[in-house]
Structure formats: C-alpha cells, structure tokens
Design a protein around this motif. Structure first.
Motif, PDB file in Angstrom:
ATOM      1  N   TYR A 108      -2.506   5.293   5.740  1.00 38.51           N
ATOM      2  CA  TYR A 108      -1.411   5.213   4.774  1.00 38.51           C
ATOM      3  C   TYR A 108      -0.193   5.965   5.309  1.00 38.51           C
ATOM      4  O   TYR A 108       0.934   5.454   5.297  1.00 38.51           O
ATOM      5  N   LEU A 130       0.610   6.769   8.349  1.00 38.07           N
ATOM      6  CA  LEU A 130       1.207   6.147   9.542  1.00 38.07           C
ATOM      7  C   LEU A 130       2.013   4.894   9.216  1.00 38.07           C
ATOM      8  O   LEU A 130       2.950   4.562   9.924  1.00 38.07           O
ATOM      9  N   SER A 131       1.621   4.204   8.135  1.00 36.76           N
ATOM     10  CA  SER A 131       2.266   2.928   7.801  1.00 36.76           C
ATOM     11  C   SER A 131       3.393   3.092   6.793  1.00 36.76           C
ATOM     12  O   SER A 131       3.996   2.119   6.370  1.00 36.76           O
ATOM     13  N   HIS A 132       3.622   4.316   6.385  1.00 33.16           N
ATOM     14  CA  HIS A 132       4.623   4.588   5.349  1.00 33.16           C
ATOM     15  C   HIS A 132       6.034   4.443   5.915  1.00 33.16           C
ATOM     16  O   HIS A 132       6.285   4.742   7.078  1.00 33.16           O
ATOM     17  N   LYS A 133       6.929   4.011   5.049  1.00 31.82           N
ATOM     18  CA  LYS A 133       8.312   3.782   5.472  1.00 31.82           C
ATOM     19  C   LYS A 133       8.917   5.011   6.153  1.00 31.82           C
ATOM     20  O   LYS A 133       9.558   4.903   7.198  1.00 31.82           O
ATOM     21  N   VAL A 140       7.417   5.336   9.629  1.00 34.19           N
ATOM     22  CA  VAL A 140       7.861   4.261  10.525  1.00 34.19           C
ATOM     23  C   VAL A 140       9.314   4.501  10.947  1.00 34.19           C
ATOM     24  O   VAL A 140       9.684   4.332  12.110  1.00 34.19           O
ATOM     25  N   ILE A 153      -2.956  -0.053  13.846  1.00 41.12           N
ATOM     26  CA  ILE A 153      -1.645   0.413  13.388  1.00 41.12           C
ATOM     27  C   ILE A 153      -0.878   1.016  14.556  1.00 41.12           C
ATOM     28  O   ILE A 153       0.296   0.702  14.783  1.00 41.12           O
ATOM     29  N   LEU A 159       2.649  -0.163  16.277  1.00 36.93           N
ATOM     30  CA  LEU A 159       3.799   0.750  16.350  1.00 36.93           C
ATOM     31  C   LEU A 159       4.229   0.970  17.801  1.00 36.93           C
ATOM     32  O   LEU A 159       5.228   1.634  18.068  1.00 36.93           O
TER      33      LEU A 159
END
Lengths: 484, 323
Positions: free
Chosen positions: A80, A82-85, A88, A112, A116
């Motif tokens: 979660y 790492l993928s959060h706005k 990113v 993920i 990235l």
C-alpha cells in the motif's frame, strides 16, 4: 577482477555512500528498524505508516491514508505504502530508479518495484519464504555443520503417542518443544510434556510439518549478520528480552534486547560467531545475500550453544546492531548489506572490520506492547525524543530527537512513539520503543527495577478515552500486530 | 417530480470552474468509489501505470488536473477511472444518415446520479463539447475535428479489468479526428463493462462498436443500438427488458426514408425511446443531437431545448423537471 573503483576499506565505503546518488527507501510501518542510517547515506529516505516524528524528520514521508483500511499483513501495508500517490510522486521527483528496503514483502511487492523501475535490495521473496521455514533452516544448518538442539525435523504427528514415538527414536526425552514451520516468536512454538499439553495444542499441530526438539534449559540470544561475497560479517551478540508481562501479553513473546560486552565470553562466544559465519556462508551459497538474524540458544545445563532459528530479513535486532557497529568505530552493518545490492565492486577484509566492534558500551531496547485487553482511543501519547528519569522514577521530555544517538547517560532514554493521539490501543499493539544505555535485564533473566520504572513511567504518559457505543475501531489481525 | 439542473460551462483550460465542479461532485463520487471498500480499487500506482500504458496522451492532462485539484491518493485514483465500481444505465442511440449525418441519443439514468454538466473545453489541442461524467470523463460529445461519440451500456453483468468507459470517451474526443481512429482506441484500451459505442465523423462515416471486457470488439455498420449486444434469443432474459422494444423502435425509425432529422429526434421524447421517470429507475435525462460536420449540438427535453456550437456557447443553467 579488481577495478580502480573497487571498495577496499571502510573509508572507501563511507565515501561511496556519502556520494551515493541512487535513492534508497525504507518502507515499513515505522522507520525504527534502520533509523539513523540517513546520516551515512546520501539519498536515503523512509516511507512509513506511523508518523512518529510529528513531521519533524526530514527524511520521513508518511503517505496520508484517506480512508479506513484493514491491512491484512505487513506485506500488505508495504505494498500500500509503495503504491500510494505520495510515494509514487516522491520516487518520480527523485528521478525514479532506486532501491527499496523493507522488513516484510511478497511477490506483489516485487511486481510493484518492477513497475516503478526500482529494485528491492533484499533477496527474492520466494527464497525468503523458503528460508523462513524452521525446517529448511535446520536442514541447511545441518549441511553447514551448525548444530541445533537435539531434534527431528520434517515429521508429522497426529496423536500424542505418535509424537512420543518420534521423540523416543531420537532420544529427545519427555519434555518436548514442537514447532510448526512458520510463525512469530512465542506463537507457533508449543511446549509438550504431557498428554494434556498435546490436547491443548493439537489443533494447531496436527496436519503440520513439524520440528520436534528436546527441551533444554537455555538462554536465548540473537545476533545479526550480513552474508557478503567477501564472507559473513557478524554483529555483536544480543540477549533476548522475552515474555515479561509488563511488556508483552504473549507468553515467551519478544520484547527487546540487551547488548553488553560481557555476553558469553570466551569459547562460547567464539563458537557462536563461527556458527553464524558458517550459516551466513551457507545462505550465500543458496543465493541469499545480505542481512539475517541468527537466534542462538545456550544450554544452561551443559553450556552447549545451538542454532535456534534464522530470520532472513531486517529485524528487531537491526537497531542495536547498527548502533553498536557504527558508534564504536565501525560501520552500520546495514551498509554492508546495501553494498551487496549496489552497483559497485568491493573486496574487504571482513575479519579486520569485525574486530572493530570487539569493545562497546551497553545498550537496551524495549518494545512496549499494550498489555491490557481493552480497546480505547489514545488521547495523549508520549512524544518521540529524549526522555530523562529523575531519582523518583518520574520522567520528563528533554528534547525532540530523530534518533537515539543523543542518549547521553544511563538516566536518559530515547522513546520512539508508534501509536499516537487518535489511534486505538488494543491488546498486543506495539505502542512504542525505548532505547537506553545500560542493561534492563539481569544475567539470570530478571527484568531490572529500572526497566519496570521506565515501562510504568512511559505508560503513565498515555491518556485514553473510552469508546463511544457505536464506534467500531479497526483492530489489526495477528499478522500485523508485530510491526517491528 | 424529479429535477436536474444542467450547467453549461465553458472553460478552455482547467481552472476555477473545473475545480468547483470537482468540489461539488466529489462527496457523492467518493461514496460510490468506496462502495466495495478502498482495497477493492486499484492503487494509485496501478492507476497511473494503466493510464501511461493505454492512454499516454492523457497523462500530462491528468497530472495537471490532479495538481490543480490538489488531489489526495484516493481522489487521484478515482480520477484515473481505472477499474471503478460498476454502473449500469439504459440509453438509446441512432446514427441518422439521410439529408445529413447526425448522432441522436437518449441518456437514461437516475437523475441524482447525473452531474448535469455540459462543458466546452480545449485541454489538449481539440475543442470539445461534452456531457460530463466522473468530472472529466464524458457520456457523449463532439470535437472540432468533426467527430461525435456516445455510449450505451451493453447489457451483461460481466466485469473486467479496464477503464470506466467515460474516460475512454474523453480520450477519443481529445485525441481522435475520425471514426477509424476512434475504433483503433477501442481495439487497444480495455474497458471494464460492456458498451455499445456510436461514432460519427464529419465525412459521414459511422460505426457502432460493441465492446466487452471478455471479448474482442465487434465493429459494425449498425446505425442503432440500445442496451444489449447481438441478437436476443427468444425466452432468454435481457438486463433491461425494454432494450429490445427500444431497438425495434429505432430500427423502424431508421428504415423510414422520409423522416427528417427533427422528426427523428422528436421520437426520442416519446415512449418507448423516452423512459418515463415514474416507471423506470433509469429515466431519460436528456436527448442530444450531434452534427459533427457543422460542429453543432442540440439538447432536447420535452418542454425545453438548448442549441450550442463551437462558435456560440453561452454559459447558463437550466432547471429540468421530469414527470
């Protein structure tokens, strides 16, 4: 083959990380496990769920959670984060491409990272999962000549009689310790010396592959090490602080460590270090690189030392390891882990470096769990920073601090807040962590009065509010309760 | 009696008006977006990666909008419209090809779930007039290159990994100039539910494209579509029973040689094409007629109408009452 860029000395390593341009991110519930590393590494950042520093740590980002979400595990939380706005965008701002460190991760995390354009600076999840099995660990250790307490592995038992028969075969006696392959300390280890013990735990044991050990009176300890291409570098030995009811509601559960120079002098210590090296080299052969935690047992009856288990990850032993290995003339062990994952050649004399932490001061970390089985909302929590205890056992906040380096004497401690105002307290929550100079546990494993005083004093700093009737707070599953 | 206010807004670059639109609609969209819990929606990373992969030209615009709106993680994920919750509507479409080529459609949906925004913008290079949905997406629209597009829900409950259709409609309007280009978009951009897409361009080309998350797209010369795809087998239920009835009515309309555009459009205000609000949960909210060659748009209601074009686009507010 050596090139002019090969790192050969500590100075070379310091310089390499001082000039590092590859962003490195530690992604975890808290920054704790490798707090302070930014002092050594240019471009190092933390992405954490808990805001322990009230925004006061310039390397820490806390992606805002906009909604209620129940994290199923630490891996889920890392994914979660790492993928959060906010993460990113932080990665984009730093030019993409970088390295990710975390405590727990899975295949999804690897996907993920790939999307990235980043690399997880840890051995692959599949390998970690394999090694995490107490059974695989025991078998690898056997191959490396690293002894475990008398045991039989990779067996199953569907009744007490079957268990006894297995134990008899290997002469393990009547007092047995049974472990299932995976699980946290204290939660998947069962002490069985009677039919009644078996009946109590049978539902968790039957159908599982087991490791069955002879019960030994022992002192448990931990040592963190790093498996590298130049050999295995071993950190300072630590004792485990486990099972005190002031600190944890879990019987035998981990609640901290002591580091003091007198731990296991002479032959026992040398033997453990050799075992750790052999284990690290064996792990490296299997494709594992970098940091791991070696739990050892010292048999108090005959003085024998054994492997307990391996934790193939950054762990709760990492903070004290990095503290001692850096503060007393060496280098944070974590830097050597990172070297394995950086685009650089190195050829260093492991023995020479390891000698540098032969002599050090005494330190303790205590993990303060919520020991009451009550769910309340926290309305006031002690702040992260340096606290000082006076002669009456009262504590005062001295000043804000982003790491424990400023703990000056035995009356000081660094407290890292985990749960804060607005969070819910619940049985087993990791409320915060205390790092202090000096010991908190005696040689015969009694919690020292100063430890109790600190725990009482910190707990007194919390204020709570009872829940409103219809309020249903989010209480994490067992999987995430152990955040460190 | 049900009401819907239509706001006609012209703002070439996203600014204050767009921000207001977002603030006004966000609470309702938030509730919808979190309908199945936050974990059910893809992460920001998955959303931005999907946009980059499938509609890269929109990415700078998306970033511009999220910056303008100071979007948090959740808002930005919503705006990507990647794998949103499902939504089902009715609708009828007719591609009129007689004395001129036009696209006529009814949009049928619960009034309280419609934004009621008709917006003229010029976000990339083309000027676009569209009926807004999900704030920057579109239910139907026209661009100054001479392309018109509108959508019908396709009828099945199959859900796949893909975008909410309205952002793809926006993408088509922003980047395509003719029917062929639009078809190419539907060949490569995944959409999460079934849709029937009506396309008309200024050269008079047209197509109805049937798309579904689990099937290859079907490009047809059909001029009519409602809320099912393919033929309905006797005895087999369809999602909306009147879908077949409405399609029959549209086909009859298309077959009448002499019917003028005006007469054809008028038929959309009467049953069975017009869905009464007291009978249906998805009643007809507006009828719109697009003339791609002329760059003209006409919205029709039983007692009101609104003519707009790229040359004449007066901002206004209309209060529409549905019986």
């Amino acid at each position: 083959m050596s090139t002019p860029d090969t790192l050969r000395s500590l100075s070379d390593i310091y310089r390499f990380f001082r000039n590092n341009t590859t962003p490195i991110y530690f992604v975890s519930p808290t920054a704790y496990n490798i707090l302070g590393l930014g002092q050594w590494i240019q471009g190092f950042k933390y992405i954490s769920h808990f805001d322990s520093f009230d925004g006061g740590h310039f390397r820490v980002t806390n992606p805002t959670q906009n909604t209620e979400r129940e994290f199923q595990s630490m891996e889920d939380m890392a994914n979660y984060l790492l993928s959060h706005k906010e993460s990113v965008e932080l990665f984009e701002k730093s030019g993409g491409k970088g390295k990710i460190l975390t405590v727990m991760f899975d295949e999804k995390t690897e996907e993920i990272a790939k999307s990235l354009g980043m690399e997880i600076a840890l051995p692959p999840a599949s390998l970690r999962t394999r090694l995490d099995s107490k059974i695989v660990t025991t078998q690898l250790a056997n191959e490396a000549g690293v002894p475990s307490a008398p045991n039989i592995v990779d067996v199953e038992a569907s009744s007490y009689a079957e268990l006894q028969a297995l134990a008899d075969e290997k002469k393990l006696g009547n007092k047995l310790v049974v472990q299932t392959p995976y699980g946290d300390s204290g939660k998947t280890t069962y002490f069985i010396s009677s039919e009644a013990d078996w009946d109590k735990n049978a539902d968790k044991i039957v159908g599982e592959t087991l490791k069955v050990m002879k019960y030994i009176n022992h002192i448990p300890g931990t040592v963190e090490a790093v498996a590298t291409r130049c050999g295995t570098l071993v950190g300072p030995l630590q004792t485990d602080i486990t099972g005190y009811e002031e600190l944890t509601p879990y019987k035998g559960g981990w609640c901290g460590n002591d580091i003091f120079p007198e731990i296991l002098k002479g032959e026992q210590r040398d033997k453990i270090i050799l075992m750790v090296k052999a284990m690290g080299d064996k792990l490296y052969e299997t494709g594992y690189r970098g940091t791991f935690c070696f739990d050892y047992l010292v048999d108090t009856d005959d003085g024998e030392v054994y492997l307990g288990e391996i934790n193939p990850r950054i762990s709760g032993a990492s903070p004290l390891t990095n503290l001692v290995t850096s503060k007393y003339g060496g280098i944070p062990l974590m830097l050597l882990h990172l070297l394995e994952f950086m685009d650089v050649e190195f050829d260093i004399d492991i023995e020479e470096i390891q000698k540098r932490w032969a002599d050090f001061d005494t330190w303790t970390q205590l993990v303060l769990k919520h020991t009451e089985d009550r769910v309340r909302m926290i309305t006031k929590a002690p702040k992260t920073g340096i606290w000082r205890m006076d002669d009456d056992g009262d504590i005062n906040y001295v000043r804000q601090s982003i790491d424990w380096g400023n703990v000056s004497d035995n009356n000081d401690a660094f407290y890292l807040r985990v749960y804060g105002e607005g969070d819910y307290s619940y049985l087993g929550a990791d409320m915060g962590i205390l790092i202090a100079r000096g010991r908190m546990q005696s040689d015969d494993r009694q919690l020292l009065p100063r430890a109790s005083k600190w725990v009482t004093a910190i707990n007194k700093e919390f204020e709570y509010k009872e829940l409103e009737e219809l309020e249903v707070p989010y209480i994490p599953t067992d999987n995430v309760r152990k955040m460190l | 009696m049900k009401n819907l206010q239509f706001d006609v807004i012209s703002e070439l670059s996203p600014g204050e008006k767009f921000s207001e639109l977002f603030s006004k609609s966000w609470p309702a969209y938030r509730a919808w977006y979190l309908d199945e819990g936050e974990e059910a929606r893809p992460s920001y990373l998955e959303c931005i990666n999907a946009l980059k992969q499938h509609m890269p030209e929109l990415v700078p615009l998306y970033k511009k909008l999220t910056t303008l709106l100071d979007c948090d993680d959740l808002q930005a994920r919503f705006l990507s419209l990647y794998c949103p919750p499902t939504f089902y509507s009715a609708c009828s479409q007719l591609i009129y090809k007689k004395e001129q080529t036009a696209l006529i459609r009814n949009y049928d949906f619960p009034a309280f779930l419609c934004e009621g925004t008709i917006m003229q913008s010029q976000w990339l290079d083309k000027k676009v007039i569209a009926t807004a949905d999900c704030i920057w997406g579109a239910l139907d629209g026209i661009n100054d290159a001479g392309l018109s597009i509108s959508i019908n829900y396709g009828g099945r409950l199959v859900e796949g990994k893909g975008f909410g259709i309205t952002i793809v409609v926006r993408y088509v309007l922003e980047t395509c100039s003719n029917v062929e280009e639009a078809i190419e978009v539907f060949r490569r951009v995944p959409v999460h539910l079934d849709y029937n897409i009506a396309l008309v361009d200024k050269t008079g080309n047209h197509s109805t494209v049937f798309i579904a998350p689990d099937r290859d797209i079907c490009v047809s010369h059909a001029t009519t579509s409602t809320n099912h795809q393919g033929s309905v087998e006797p005895g087999k239920p369809v999602f909306l029973e009147d879908s077949v009835t409405r399609l029959d009515a549209l086909n009859k309309l298309a077959a009448q040689q002499e019917t003028t555009l005006q007469d054809s459009a008028a038929q959309f205000l009467y049953s069975p094409l017009y869905r009464q609000h007291d009978i249906h949960s998805s009643g007809t909210l507006y009828t719109v007629v697009y003339l791609p060659a002329e760059g003209q748009v006409s919205y029709l209601w039983p007692h009101q109408s609104l003519n707009l074009s790229f040359d004449l686009f007066p901002e206004q507010t209309l209060d529409i009452h549905y019986v």
